[in-house]
Design a protein around this motif. Structure first.
Motif, short mmCIF file in Angstrom:
data_model
loop_
_atom_site.label_atom_id
_atom_site.label_comp_id
_atom_site.label_asym_id
_atom_site.label_seq_id
_atom_site.Cartn_x
_atom_site.Cartn_y
_atom_site.Cartn_z
N ASN A 1 108.21 63.61 9.39
CA ASN A 1 108.85 62.71 8.43
C ASN A 1 108.01 61.45 8.29
N LEU B 1 104.41 67.40 1.03
CA LEU B 1 105.42 66.87 0.11
C LEU B 1 105.11 65.42 -0.24
N SER C 1 106.06 65.14 4.91
CA SER C 1 106.39 64.30 3.76
C SER C 1 105.45 63.11 3.69
#
Length: 252
Positions: A90, A37, A13
């Motif tokens: 993350n 992402l 991400s």
């Protein structure tokens, strides 16, 4: 070219720019199939296209970490095309424009948005992908926090608090997911030269450089190796760890 991540599919991400993009490039170069992402749809798609043009495996998806239904629908869509997930970084977070105010001057709206994206978004994306990481039999989650949570950076309370939460979440996630052989670790970068830190006053940059055991600026490439290691089979017995990568500004 080495292949520490050969045949692994890694979701990242915040991959349109900065650290997230650097992680995506590093993982791709190590043989991974990267799923990038970001809320910046055109930018992340463009970066994935560049990687593919260079012969690497990459795909991009738009995601809004402040929108729980969007996180679920995005994961559902990418899983429909990629049923096996081996790792997650993350890295998506709100960092730009969140500093410069004292705790007395912070407004609740900004505080809540930082927590919603940086903490809740990290949890929800991890939650959505965990069932697929379980099927990998050796899944890896790498959370990105910040060394500000270790030394208590002033005038940056919401961001610092959110990254402190990521540190604690990492430990809890490692305990809960270890039964499924999923390793969960956290990297704590120092102040890194990326787009998101362009607004940081020069005084803060100088404070970092002068306070490091290695007296120089920090770049995304300084952190890539740690992320690749934690995603690889070399780190199959490393979990629940919070690793500062900051040139020795903070020792843990």
């Amino acid at each position: 070219m080495s292949n520490l991540l050969s045949d692994k599919r890694i979701v990242i991400s915040g991959a349109a720019r900065g650290l997230g993009l650097s992680f995506a490039i590093a993982c791709a170069k190590q043989g991974a199939d990267v799923i990038m992402l970001d809320i910046l749809e055109s930018e992340v798609q463009n970066q994935a296209n560049i990687l593919k043009e260079q012969g690497f495996k990459a795909n991009a998806w738009q995601i809004d970490l402040a929108d729980a239904p969007n996180i679920k629908s995005t994961v559902d869509s990418l899983i429909a095309q990629n049923d096996k997930i081996d790792g997650l970084i993350n890295c998506g977070a709100l960092a730009t424009g969140v500093g410069g105010k004292s705790m007395m001057d912070y407004d609740e709206e900004l505080w809540d948005r930082v927590m919603q994206i940086n903490v809740k978004g990290t949890w929800l994306l991890s939650k959505a992908l965990t069932p697929y990481l379980k099927t990998s039999k050796a899944g890896k989650i790498v959370n990105i926090a910040s060394d500000t949570a270790l030394w208590g950076a002033p005038n940056l309370m919401a961001y610092t608090a959110s990254k402190g939460a990521i540190i604690s979440m990492t430990r809890s996630m490692a305990r809960e997911l270890g039964v499924d052989n999923i390793c969960v670790n956290c990297i704590l970068p120092g102040l890194t030269i990326v787009e998101a830190t362009a607004y940081v006053p020069q005084q803060r940059h100088d404070h970092y450089v002068n306070g490091r055991a290695l007296n120089r600026k920090q770049y995304p490439e300084d952190i890539d190796g740690t992320a690749v290691y934690l995603l690889s089979d070399l780190a199959s017995f490393v979990t629940g760890q919070n690793i500062p990568v900051n040139g020795g500004f903070v020792f843990n």
